[in-house]
Scaffold this motif. Sequence first.
Motif, PDB file in Angstrom:
ATOM      1  N   PHE A 151      15.273 119.439  47.870  1.00  0.00           N
ATOM      2  CA  PHE A 151      15.565 120.853  47.591  1.00  0.00           C
ATOM      3  C   PHE A 151      16.163 121.527  48.820  1.00  0.00           C
ATOM      4  O   PHE A 151      17.153 122.271  48.724  1.00  0.00           O
ATOM      5  N   ALA A 210       8.299 112.576  41.921  1.00  0.00           N
ATOM      6  CA  ALA A 210       9.248 113.669  42.141  1.00  0.00           C
ATOM      7  C   ALA A 210      10.050 113.965  40.876  1.00  0.00           C
ATOM      8  O   ALA A 210      10.287 115.131  40.529  1.00  0.00           O
ATOM      9  N   GLU A 211      10.470 112.904  40.177  1.00  0.00           N
ATOM     10  CA  GLU A 211      11.217 113.092  38.927  1.00  0.00           C
ATOM     11  C   GLU A 211      10.348 113.787  37.880  1.00  0.00           C
ATOM     12  O   GLU A 211      10.827 114.639  37.123  1.00  0.00           O
ATOM     13  N   LEU A 247      10.008 117.471  38.797  1.00  0.00           N
ATOM     14  CA  LEU A 247      11.262 118.219  38.907  1.00  0.00           C
ATOM     15  C   LEU A 247      11.390 119.365  37.899  1.00  0.00           C
ATOM     16  O   LEU A 247      11.749 120.484  38.289  1.00  0.00           O
ATOM     17  N   GLN A 266      20.916 111.484  50.219  1.00  0.00           N
ATOM     18  CA  GLN A 266      19.559 111.356  49.680  1.00  0.00           C
ATOM     19  C   GLN A 266      18.948 109.992  50.039  1.00  0.00           C
ATOM     20  O   GLN A 266      17.766 109.915  50.388  1.00  0.00           O
ATOM     21  N   LEU A 301      18.159 122.077  40.310  1.00  0.00           N
ATOM     22  CA  LEU A 301      18.147 120.923  41.206  1.00  0.00           C
ATOM     23  C   LEU A 301      18.074 119.635  40.409  1.00  0.00           C
ATOM     24  O   LEU A 301      17.284 119.499  39.483  1.00  0.00           O
ATOM     25  N   GLY A 302      18.934 118.701  40.762  1.00  0.00           N
ATOM     26  CA  GLY A 302      18.882 117.359  40.183  1.00  0.00           C
ATOM     27  C   GLY A 302      18.717 116.352  41.310  1.00  0.00           C
ATOM     28  O   GLY A 302      19.340 116.477  42.374  1.00  0.00           O
ATOM     29  N   LEU A 303      17.873 115.352  41.100  1.00  0.00           N
ATOM     30  CA  LEU A 303      17.620 114.367  42.161  1.00  0.00           C
ATOM     31  C   LEU A 303      18.697 113.277  42.116  1.00  0.00           C
ATOM     32  O   LEU A 303      18.474 112.167  41.649  1.00  0.00           O
ATOM     33  N   PHE A 347       9.240 122.194  39.013  1.00  0.00           N
ATOM     34  CA  PHE A 347       9.779 122.770  40.247  1.00  0.00           C
ATOM     35  C   PHE A 347      10.974 123.662  39.947  1.00  0.00           C
ATOM     36  O   PHE A 347      11.081 124.785  40.463  1.00  0.00           O
ATOM     37  N   ASN A 348      11.899 123.192  39.090  1.00  0.00           N
ATOM     38  CA  ASN A 348      13.076 123.993  38.732  1.00  0.00           C
ATOM     39  C   ASN A 348      12.682 125.263  37.999  1.00  0.00           C
ATOM     40  O   ASN A 348      13.283 126.320  38.198  1.00  0.00           O
ATOM     41  N   LEU A 378      10.673 115.762  46.843  1.00  0.00           N
ATOM     42  CA  LEU A 378      11.150 116.887  46.044  1.00  0.00           C
ATOM     43  C   LEU A 378      11.549 118.061  46.944  1.00  0.00           C
ATOM     44  O   LEU A 378      12.635 118.651  46.783  1.00  0.00           O
TER      45      LEU A 378
END
Length: 814
Positions: free
Chosen positions: A40, A355-356, A359, A378, A370-372, A362-363, A36
Motif C-alpha cells: 500500500f 494479504a490477498e 485485501l 513488489q 489497491l491490487g497486489l 483493507f480496500n 499488505l
Amino acid sequence: MIKNYFKIAIRNLFKNKLHTAINLIGLSIGLGVGILIFFFIQFELSFDRFHSDSEKIHRVKSHEVVDGEMNESFSSPMIVEEAFREEFPQIEHISGLVTSNVQAKLPDGTKQIQSFLLVNADFLQLFSFPLVQGDRSSQLKDKFSILVTEKTAQRYFGDEDPIGKSIQLEMGEEAQDYLVTGVLRNIPANSSIQFEMLMPMDNMDFFANEQRMNSWYNVWGQNIVKLRNPEDAATMESQMETFMQKVLGEDYAPGQFYFTFHPISEMHFSEGAGNGGLQTTRKSLLWILGGIAFLVVLIACINFTTMAIGRATMRAKEVGVRKTMGANFRQLIFQFLTEAFLITLFSTLLGVLIAELLLPTFNSLFEKELGLAYGPIQIGILITLMLLITLLAGAYPAFFLSGLKPIRVLKGNLSIHFGKQGLRKGLVGFQFFISFLLLAATLIMVNQMNAIRNFNLGFDQDQVLVIEIPDVPSNSFVKSLKESFAKAETYRQAIEGRSEIATSGITVGTYGDDAYWELGFPLEDGTQFDFYVNFIGGEYLNTLGLELVEGRGLSPEIGSDSSALLINEAFAEAFQWDDPTGELLPGTEFNPHQIVGVVKDFHHESLYRPIAPIVFAKSPETIFSGINNLMIRSNTNPRILVKNATSNFDAFLSVLEDEYLKVFPGENFEFSFLDESIEAQYRADDRLGKMVLAASLIAILIASMGLFALVALSIAGRTKEIGIRKVLGATSWSISWMFGKEYILLTLSGILIAFPLSIYVMQNWISQFAIREWPSWLSFIILVLGVLIFTILIVSSQSFRASKLNPVKTLKDE
C-alpha cells in the motif's frame, strides 16, 4: 552440500512441530499484514510518477500575506498561464486546470450531472495519459470539442464508436453540443488528477467574465507547468520578485504576494486550500502504517529469536557433535540460517495468501483500489523482507549456538541459562511493550472518536435528508444562485403540506470543512475580517433545531428579509456587541441591510476546527456588495433539508421523489443523510483507529503465541526441578507462581514503559481536534489488568499442568 543443509533443516523443523508451527503462524500473520501495508505504501508513493519526465512537472503554489498571516494555496489566477508563458523561457508547457460540472443529456433523454476538466492544448503534452482514439496533436483546439475516457464513452454511446458523435451539455443559459474528438484510456488509480471529460479552456467564458479571468486577485483552479530542466524551478523562484513587481505595478509589496513551484510527485500528499478537490493522503499516515507493519513483523521475529534461544539446550549437543566431526563455524551458521530461511520462505508464501484474503477488507477500510500486482518492485520488496527477517530472526541464535565449545557441551557442564537469560527476558518484555503501546493508542483513539460522535453539535442531525437541487445555468453567478433558490422554494412548498414531512429548509452549506463559503471584508482600521456565510431559506432553523438567542429568524413571508441577516454568537463576540439586533456589518461597502437575530453557536464544521463567525442570508447581493475576498471550495447549488415525520421511510421517500420529478422533470433524484455527512468528516481517523486496533490484536496474538512456546520450553528444561520441589512438599500453586511471577514482572515492566510513551505519542494526534477527551484513569487501569490477567492465564495454563506431573516419571532416570 547445500542440498544436505536443506534436508537437515527440514528434518529439524518437522522434528519440533509445535515450535515450527508457532513460528510459521506468527511470521505468516505478521508478514501478511506487513506485505499488505508495504505494498500500500509503495502504491501511494507511486502516485503521478507514471508521467514521462514527472520530475519536470510542477504545480504553481500561491503565497499571499493577509493581516500579517501567510496564506498558501494551490489555486492560482488564470492569468498566470499567459504571463508565465511570456516571462519564463524555462517553461516548456503550461496549462490551467479548472474543475466544473453541468447537466448533461443522455441518449435516453434523462439528465445527469457531468463533471469535466477545463484545460488548454498543452495538457496532453504535460501529462502522459494514453489516447486510444484520435490524433493527440490536434486535440483541445476547437472550443466545442471534448475528450472522454473509455468509461464515459461507454456510458453515453455504449459499444458504438464515439468519435464524431456529440454530447449535449447545459453551458450558460442554453444547451451546447460538444463533439467527441478523442478517447483516453481510463485514468489510473494512482493519478491525483481524476476526470471523465476534458474540455478546452475557451469555455471559461460560460462561467466568468473577462475581467475576472484576467485579474491577479481572482483564482480559478490550478496551473501546472512542465519545465525544460528540473533545476529551473529554483531559478524561476529567484526571479519571482522582479516578475511580481512588473505585473502588479503600484499594488506590489515585497514578500506579500508571489508564486512557487511544487513538484507533482508531492501532489498526492499536499493537503491545504485550493487543492482542487484532490483525494490526498497524509504522509504521516504512511509513516504510521509503516511503523505498525514494522512492529508487527518485529514481534514475530522476536518470537523466532526467543524460541531459538530457548531451544538452545536441546541443540547444544548437536552443535558439539558436529564440531567434533569437523564442522566449522561458517558451516554451522549456514545450517541455522538455512532453517530460519525455510521458515521465512514458507511464512512469506502464507503471508501473501493472507494479504490477498485481507485485501478486500483493507480496500473497503481505506476506500482504495489497491491490487497486489507482483511486478519487479513488489518482488523486490518480498525478497528484501525475506532476507531481513532471516537475518533479524536467525542471526543471533545462529551465531550463539555455532560459538559453543564442544568440550563443555559434551561433558554436560553447559548452564541451562547460557548466561543469556537477560536477553530472552528483555525480548519478551519488549514484545509486551509494543503490544501495550498499540493497545493504549487504540484506547485513546477509540475514546476520542466516541467523544466526537456523542458530542452535541448544537443542532439536530437525526432523520434529516439532504436533497440535491439542480442548478440553473447562467453566465451570472448571482443570478444562477437566485434562480436555483427559487426552484428549490417551489419544490419545498410542494412537499411542505404533506403529512410525511415535519419541516424543510433550503441551504447552500450543509456540514463539513469548507461546506460554508469563506468571505472577508476590510474594517475601518485597515485590517481584514474573515467569516463564513450560508444562504438559507424556508424553515432552515426549525429543520435543524437551531436556537435563536436574540431577535428573530428570516421569514419567507417578510419581503424586506431579502436584505436581513442572521449571525451566530461568535460573530457578535468578535465585535463585542451586547445587543446585535439592529446592528450593521462593520464594512463600509455593504448594501443596506440589518441584523435581525442571533443564532446560538453550533458546529457547522468538523470538530477539528473551533466555532467561527457566521452570517446567514437569504440573498447573495447584500453580502457580495461589501466583500473583498471570497473562497468557495465545495457546493454552489442549494439543497433541501427535510425532516421525516413518519416511521414509514419508504412512504416518506416516495413523496419526496414524486414531487421532485414534477418540479424537475428528467432530473435524477439524489439524496443523502445529514448524519452520514457528519460521520464522513472523521473517516480518515476512524480508519486509522481500526487499523491500530487490528494491529494491536495481531501483536497480542503473536506475542501470546511466543509466550506460550517460551513458557513450554522453560518448563521442559526444568521438569526435574519441578519433580524435586514436589517431593519436598511444594504445592501446585507455589510452582505455578514460581513461573508466573517472572513473566508478570516482564509484562508489567513493558506496560510501565509503554504507558507514558503512548500518551506522549498520541498527544500530537489528539491535538488536531478542537474538542479533546482523554480516557479516564479507570480505563487505563482496566487495560493494564486485562493484559496482566491475559499473561497469567497463558503462563498458568502450562505451569499448573506441569506441576501436576507425577515426580516418579520426571525423576526415574536419576
